[in-house]
Design a protein around this motif. Structure first.
Motif, short mmCIF file in Angstrom:
data_model
loop_
_atom_site.label_atom_id
_atom_site.label_comp_id
_atom_site.label_asym_id
_atom_site.label_seq_id
_atom_site.Cartn_x
_atom_site.Cartn_y
_atom_site.Cartn_z
N VAL A 64 12.74 62.28 42.40
CA VAL A 64 13.91 63.13 42.20
C VAL A 64 13.88 63.62 40.75
O VAL A 64 13.68 62.81 39.83
CB VAL A 64 15.22 62.34 42.46
N PRO A 65 14.05 64.91 40.50
CA PRO A 65 13.93 65.44 39.13
C PRO A 65 15.16 65.14 38.27
O PRO A 65 15.86 66.04 37.80
CB PRO A 65 13.74 66.94 39.35
N VAL A 66 15.41 63.85 38.07
CA VAL A 66 16.55 63.37 37.29
C VAL A 66 16.06 62.36 36.27
O VAL A 66 15.41 61.37 36.64
CB VAL A 66 17.63 62.73 38.19
N GLY A 118 25.08 70.25 40.53
CA GLY A 118 24.63 70.55 39.18
C GLY A 118 23.11 70.65 39.10
O GLY A 118 22.57 71.52 38.41
N LEU A 119 22.41 69.75 39.80
CA LEU A 119 20.95 69.82 39.83
C LEU A 119 20.48 71.14 40.43
O LEU A 119 19.60 71.80 39.87
CB LEU A 119 20.39 68.63 40.63
N ALA A 120 21.08 71.54 41.55
CA ALA A 120 20.70 72.81 42.19
C ALA A 120 20.96 73.98 41.25
O ALA A 120 20.16 74.92 41.17
CB ALA A 120 21.46 72.98 43.49
N ALA A 128 18.25 76.59 39.66
CA ALA A 128 18.43 78.03 39.84
C ALA A 128 18.36 78.78 38.51
O ALA A 128 17.94 79.94 38.46
CB ALA A 128 19.77 78.32 40.52
N LEU A 129 18.74 78.11 37.43
CA LEU A 129 18.72 78.74 36.11
C LEU A 129 17.36 78.61 35.42
O LEU A 129 17.19 79.07 34.29
CB LEU A 129 19.81 78.14 35.22
N GLY A 130 16.42 77.98 36.09
CA GLY A 130 15.06 77.92 35.56
C GLY A 130 14.60 76.56 35.09
O GLY A 130 13.45 76.41 34.67
N GLU A 132 22.85 66.33 48.09
CA GLU A 132 23.73 67.43 47.68
C GLU A 132 22.94 68.63 47.18
O GLU A 132 23.31 69.79 47.45
CB GLU A 132 24.68 66.95 46.57
N ALA A 133 21.87 68.38 46.43
CA ALA A 133 21.07 69.48 45.90
C ALA A 133 20.43 70.28 47.03
O ALA A 133 20.37 71.52 46.98
CB ALA A 133 20.01 68.95 44.94
#
Length: 329
Positions: free
Chosen positions: A15-17, A185-187, A191-193, A312-313
């Motif tokens: 997971v990218p966290v 927030g992750l999604a 989306a913002l790069g 959620e993402a």
């Protein structure tokens, strides 16, 4: 379905966290729990009183997880600066391949770590500083918005602008830090790069966080307005939980006729802040918290939290896709 970003590929995580480094919080118990849940757990080097104590904590963490974890090394002004080079050497000697750096004049430490093949995530609060760090050869930039806990910088740039500027200007991958607590927030960050997100305050309110439960409950019960900016007068602005001590420090900062830091120093003592996490009195000393406290409503395990964020993402991404339909000619 699984995430496939530059961050997950490079770090070997699911997971990218990233769990950001947090003073008096980033111990093996939390770092290993985050890594076991599929994110990247991070030990905080300067939480350990000596480099050799950091070595012991790294070895302890390694017994608690088989997954990748990293170490945070933050360089900040101090009357007696720690031996950053010695801490970095322990990180290298112990085979840690991922380091989160932050703070002033990181060049020598980054150079030392890069020579050992370390992957560097460097935290920045402006694009100008990010570009300087990129020249040092860091692998990822952690773009830290004004919403964040702790040292927010002196430019007051929120993440919605900062991340878009990063997308426009930076040539290396970046992650988003400050204001993140859930999969929505992750999604949004993706989306913002960004290639992932960094969370600090959210991980404080987890079962495995090694702090008193009263502090976790204080976070859950707080609103996004319950933080304050302190030490701006001395260009060392920090976002803290707005408790009694923080408010007293602010009064001194605003009203001092001398401008001497010594007047406010007893109120912002790190030793008192450390005791907050041990004795559970949220008013005993200052402690850092981001505006994201307004989004935190429970105290899950790290496993449950990251599973929920992942779900959620995916839901948020699928919702956005459903809003677009191909027009029929």
């Amino acid at each position: 379905m699984s995430f496939n970003t530059a961050l997950t590929r490079k770090l070997g995580i699911k997971v990218p966290v990233v769990q950001g480094g947090m003073q008096w919080v980033g111990y093996a118990e939390l770092a290993s729990a985050v890594s076991n849940a599929g994110g990247l757990g991070i030990l905080t080097a300067l939480t350990q009183p000596t480099p050799e104590d950091l070595r012991k904590e790294i070895r302890k963490c390694r017994t608690m997880t088989k997954n990748p974890f990293g170490v945070n090394l933050t360089l900040l002004p101090a009357m007696v600066p720690p031996d950053y080079g010695a801490y970095a050497q322990v990180i290298i000697d112990e085979g840690i391949k991922i380091v989160e750096t932050a703070g002033n004049n990181p060049g020598p430490v980054i150079n030392q770590l890069k020579k050992a093949g370390t992957i560097i995530l460097h935290k920045c609060t402006t694009i100008r500083h990010a570009k300087s760090a990129a020249k040092l050869g860091v692998d990822f930039l952690s773009i830290d918005g004004f919403e964040c806990a702790g040292h927010v910088g002196e430019h007051d740039i929120t993440n919605f602008i900062l991340l878009s500027r990063a997308r426009q200007e930076l040539k290396i991958p970046f992650i988003a830090s400050g204001g993140f607590a859930d999969g929505w927030g992750l999604a949004a960050a993706l989306a913002l790069g960004a290639e992932g997100i960094n969370m600090g305050t959210r991980f404080m309110a987890t079962v495995e966080a090694p702090i008193h439960n009263n502090i976790k409950e204080a976070i859950v019960n707080a609103e996004e307005t319950d933080t304050a900016l302190v030490l701006r007068r001395w260009k060392n602005t920090s976002r803290l939980f707005a408790n009694k001590v923080t408010k007293d420090a602010l009064e001194i900062e605003k009203n001092s006729t001398t401008g001497e830091f010594s007047e406010v120093a007893p109120f912002v003592s790190g030793k008192r802040g450390r005791q907050v996490f041990l004795n559970g009195d949220p008013d005993f000393g200052v402690w850092t918290a981001g505006q994201v406290i307004g989004l935190i409503h429970d105290i899950p395990t790290c496993q449950d939290l990251l599973a929920r964020i992942e779900k959620e993402a995916i839901q948020a991404t699928e919702r956005n896709r459903s809003l677009y339909t191909q027009s029929k000619l």
